[in-house]
Write a protein that holds these residues in place. Structure first.
Motif, mmCIF file in Angstrom:
data_model
loop_
_atom_site.group_PDB
_atom_site.id
_atom_site.type_symbol
_atom_site.label_atom_id
_atom_site.label_comp_id
_atom_site.label_asym_id
_atom_site.label_seq_id
_atom_site.Cartn_x
_atom_site.Cartn_y
_atom_site.Cartn_z
ATOM 1 N N PHE A 247 0.831 -1.206 0.000
ATOM 2 C CA PHE A 247 0.000 0.000 0.000
ATOM 3 C C PHE A 247 0.864 1.254 0.000
ATOM 4 N N PRO A 248 0.324 2.351 -0.548
ATOM 5 C CA PRO A 248 -1.031 2.514 -1.086
ATOM 6 C C PRO A 248 -1.232 1.743 -2.383
ATOM 7 N N LYS A 259 -7.376 5.769 -4.057
ATOM 8 C CA LYS A 259 -6.203 5.238 -3.375
ATOM 9 C C LYS A 259 -6.657 4.477 -2.133
ATOM 10 N N ASP A 261 -5.472 2.832 1.219
ATOM 11 C CA ASP A 261 -4.332 2.930 2.138
ATOM 12 C C ASP A 261 -4.088 1.652 2.923
ATOM 13 N N ASN A 262 -5.125 0.815 3.034
ATOM 14 C CA ASN A 262 -4.973 -0.386 3.850
ATOM 15 C C ASN A 262 -6.122 -1.343 3.560
ATOM 16 N N TYR A 278 -10.077 3.544 2.253
ATOM 17 C CA TYR A 278 -9.790 4.266 1.020
ATOM 18 C C TYR A 278 -9.919 5.766 1.235
ATOM 19 N N GLU A 279 -9.173 6.517 0.453
ATOM 20 C CA GLU A 279 -9.205 7.972 0.568
ATOM 21 C C GLU A 279 -10.415 8.508 -0.182
#
Length: 336
Positions: A247-248, A259, A261-262, A278-279
């Motif tokens: 990640f990302p 994106k 992130d985890n 997610y962003e």
């Protein structure tokens, strides 16, 4: 015995998701395993564990509250909530003690991160218990199985694991924490997920293998502050996966890129789910949030289709200004 303010809340279970995580230990103390205990200590701890296990299964808050260590009395609402959350996993079961460890940190001069090495009589296996910011004193960790009817009406087996942390207060063992985990998810136990992880790794499905190992670890490890050689082997196998998740990680949904992130294993609904952080674009309208979350989940599964066959569903957690907010959970068959 007086518990520090920093340590006391850490003893409280946060239900099926939460374990007791401690930083790297800086001190060692002594551990006596069940087989090596004095008969009086073993009988006293077994009696306490049996009483507390029955109280958890029967949802008897009065017995549990009366047994609390004084220093964690203010955390009662958290303990009661954890026991209530664990009720479906233990309902109608019968407790059976699996392991007991008597921990002596009396030599500590102050609250400190403490590691206990608990070896069996032959010295062939060592279980490591790591507790953070532990005050001087004597403690016990007791693991119990809850035996009950398995899903589908099959023969009785282990349906849950209940772990207690006890502290010696005067001459009485008092309750410092309780942790409840199911023994099965989606009709499968930890050994099944471990075997499935190996199969997926051999089939060059690194993402599905990686999270199947996480599912196995969750089911086979009753709490996160205990490690054993068997679980260390699992961790080594997981770490050896080639092209494991990194990640990302970006996915495309239409003309927009998101994106991630985890991604993490999530058993909060007592199912083998995955959570995606997610962003977000910053939408706040609930309907728009669900639309965005659905688009992210769909794009993620198109990028990693093998996950559909290995897990129950996905959670979407929207990240806005660094804060994660759960948006929704959907079974795999409802994500297009």
């Amino acid at each position: 015995m007086r518990l520090s303010k920093q340590w006391a809340p850490a003893l409280i279970s946060c239900g099926l998701l939460c374990g007791f995580l401690a930083p790297s230990a800086t001190q060692a103390a002594t551990c006596t395993s069940q087989a090596e205990m004095q008969a009086a200590d073993r009988d006293t701890l077994a009696t306490a564990a049996q009483r507390l296990s029955v109280a958890v299964i029967q949802q008897d808050p009065g017995t549990l509250q009366a047994a609390l260590l004084p220093a964690v009395a203010q955390q009662w609402d958290s303990i009661r909530g954890a026991v209530e959350q664990g009720a479906p996993a233990v309902k109608g079961g019968q407790p059976q003690i699996n392991a007991m460890y008597l921990l002596d940190a009396s030599a500590n001069t102050a609250a400190s991160d403490t590691q206990f090495f608990c070896s069996n009589t032959e010295g062939s296996m060592t279980v490591t218990i790591t507790l953070g910011n532990l005050p001087p004193g004597k403690y016990a960790v007791i693991q119990s199985y809850v035996m009950g009817a398995a899903a589908g009406g099959s023969a009785p087996g282990i349906v849950a694991q209940v772990t207690f942390i006890l502290g010696l207060d005067g001459n009485a063992w008092k309750l410092g924490g309780v942790f409840i985990r199911p023994a099965m998810l989606g009709g499968h136990d930890g050994v099944w997920y471990w075997q499935r992880a190996r199969e997926l790794a051999r089939a060059d499905s690194p993402w599905a293998a990686y999270f199947a190992y996480q599912a196995a670890r969750y089911l086979l490890l009753p709490v996160d502050f205990i490690s054993s050689p068997n679980l260390e082997k699992l961790d080594q196998e997981q770490a050896a996966i080639k092209n494991a998740p990194a990640f990302p990680y970006s996915v495309n949904a239409g003309d927009r890129s998101f994106k991630i992130d985890n991604v993490h294993f999530d058993a909060s609904l007592r199912e083998a789910d995955l959570g995606i952080n997610y962003e977000s674009t910053g939408v706040t309208d609930p309907a728009a949030q669900r639309t965005e979350a659905t688009a992210v989940m769909s794009a993620f599964l198109k990028a990693q289709p093998v996950l559909r066959q290995s897990f129950h569903g996905l959670w979407a957690y929207a990240l806005i200004n660094g804060k994660a907010t759960p948006v929704m959970e959907l079974p795999m068959n409802q994500i297009r």
